[in-house]
Design an enzyme around this catalytic site. Sequence first.
Site, PDB file in Angstrom:
ATOM      1  N   ARG A 165       0.830  -1.206   0.000  1.00 33.03           N
ATOM      2  CA  ARG A 165       0.000   0.000   0.000  1.00 33.03           C
ATOM      3  C   ARG A 165       0.871   1.265   0.000  1.00 33.03           C
ATOM      4  NH1 ARG A 165      -4.940   1.900   2.001  1.00 33.03           N
ATOM      5  NH2 ARG A 165      -4.994   4.082   1.409  1.00 33.03           N
ATOM      6  N   ASP A 166       1.925   1.198   0.789  1.00 31.54           N
ATOM      7  CA  ASP A 166       2.847   2.336   0.838  1.00 31.54           C
ATOM      8  C   ASP A 166       3.441   2.628  -0.535  1.00 31.54           C
ATOM      9  OD1 ASP A 166       4.270   1.913   4.156  1.00 31.54           O
ATOM     10  OD2 ASP A 166       2.440   2.864   3.450  1.00 31.54           O
ATOM     11  N   LEU A 167       3.811   1.534  -1.196  1.00 39.52           N
ATOM     12  CA  LEU A 167       4.435   1.688  -2.507  1.00 39.52           C
ATOM     13  C   LEU A 167       3.518   2.461  -3.448  1.00 39.52           C
ATOM     14  CD1 LEU A 167       6.808   0.668  -4.323  1.00 39.52           C
ATOM     15  CD2 LEU A 167       5.295  -1.196  -4.964  1.00 39.52           C
ATOM     16  N   CYS A 196       2.955   6.143  -2.577  1.00 35.71           N
ATOM     17  CA  CYS A 196       4.068   6.991  -2.981  1.00 35.71           C
ATOM     18  C   CYS A 196       4.059   7.240  -4.481  1.00 35.71           C
ATOM     19  CB  CYS A 196       5.392   6.348  -2.604  1.00 35.71           C
ATOM     20  SG  CYS A 196       5.556   6.083  -0.849  1.00 35.71           S
TER      21      CYS A 196
END
Lengths: 480, 115
Positions: free
Chosen positions: B71-73, B76
């Site tokens: 999800r972070d990827l 970003c």
Amino acid sequence: MKVLEAETYQAGEVHRFEAAGQEFVYLAPAGGIFGISAAAAAVLETMGAAGRRMDELRAEMRAAGFSAGDVEEALEELIEARVLERPRTLPPPRQKMPERFPLQSLVMNLTNQCNLSCKYCYEYGEDKVATPDGKPKFMDWETAKASVDFFLQDSAGRERLHITFFGGETLMNFPLLKKVVDYAEAAAGAQGRAVDFSLTTNATLLTPAIIGFLADKRIGVTVSIDGPPDMNKLRVFANGRPSYDVIAPKIRELLARHRTRPVGARVTLTAEVTDCIRIFRHLTEDLGFQEVGFAPVTSSQKNLVTIGSGKMDSILEQFCALADEYLAAALENRQHAFSNVTDTIAELHEGVNKSHPCGAALGLVGVGPSGDIAPCHRFVDSDTHKLGNVFTGIDRSKQADFLERGHIDAKYDCHTCWARPLCAGGCHHEAYVRYGDTGHPNLHYCDWIRTWTDKCLRVYGAIAAQNPGFLEHFERRKAS
Amino acid sequence: MKHLRAVNRKAVRVAGEIDAAAADVHALQEGAPPQPKPVPHYPVGCTIVFSPGWEVDSSGGTAGLCQPAERDLYDCYATCFWPAQVPDHLNNYPDWTKKCASATKDWREIDLVFP
């Protein structure tokens, strides 16, 4: 892992060898032995000495008929195992020595006197390092007891300990040996630890009573003998009388009675004594030794007994012939007595990667009749190499100096040699006699050692490929 | 391993290290890798692809976290709300995740870019 196109890799420090029709690599920095696939072997072949860009290498591999998937997998695995590496800019970091390394073995030189005057002995002659003048010739009970006490204290944490009796001629002080065995067994036993014993002897003083004691106490015996009478001719009494006829019947008696541990023969090869195969046959078939090991004499170059390079080649050829016999025996699950192979294969199987050539001054020390501590039995009684005394302990700064000199990191000549995990520069004593420095690599036998190590790798690889069950002997050997 | 076969004891240990490193990658996507309990083997992966924010739970896995690492990827990449080491979707690399239909399955298809 993804291997990038533009990156350059080169073969790491590996020694390739073939055995039983299979390809292997020996990783010098680790001591690991891997069997490799045809694709991996082709990658190494294509890589060459200077290294390649990965896009070029891939193209060549595909042109040679390997599938892209196979090439990728082979590359990934070779890089992960560091068979392939990026060109290095920095040397790998040096590992620190452990601060304390408890002793495992003690060699007690019960006397520096000997009833033989072997022409090549390092304890006498021009190459001797010992300075025995003014020191006791025989160890007394007080010193022996202090040696054992020192050993038990300095080996804290080790469950199984080992004491080797040495000389001079060990059996010239047999009464003391018996007392030491009884005392050390009781003292170690009281601490819940066990000691086992071994000795080296020239066999001249063996009697039925001594043989009985050695057998009952399971004391390992190594007999110094150079072969049949014509090969054993340098092992003489002080008046020049040959020793063979005296020792042969005693050795037969020893081998017949002492069955609790394998009895080994230790042969010193000299300029005129190089018929290894004939010596081996005599010692195993005529006399009945279960183990036979050979070592070339230690001497400076000027010495008459020094073996010339031509003879060293002949020795190597004979070693290789005996190693082939060893392999044939191993494939039929038979033991073979040539212990130079056994010892090397045991280390290859473990994958040792030595900081030092041996345990001298690390897990092992020698003690002389005076109680002086030396790095090993070969340096006993030498003022130059004294590391302390059993009554006062080890001088840690002298020990550290010896170990620093002998460390593989300090031997620059060895840093590009793939055989260094086992050799580590070779015997400290040999180095001192040849080069005047215990930390000098023994450059006079580098090629010899590499060829011999390669031979043992091939024997090991063939056993691993064709009869891996045989290698269980080495698991047990390590455990004991 | 398919192309290398560990023969001696040291080689077995080297192979074990390699397997452990591979297990780190698995830990990032599918819970705890097979390893001895109770000591978890925390991944020591890089942040080139998985930007700041990737974490593991006490067993070394990611499955139980409230937000998956992937999800972070995507946060970003798609929204550029954080100055992370991922290509930006808005201006320069609109097709970066084209081959990646499901991040948890296809993340290997997301390649590195060299600006």
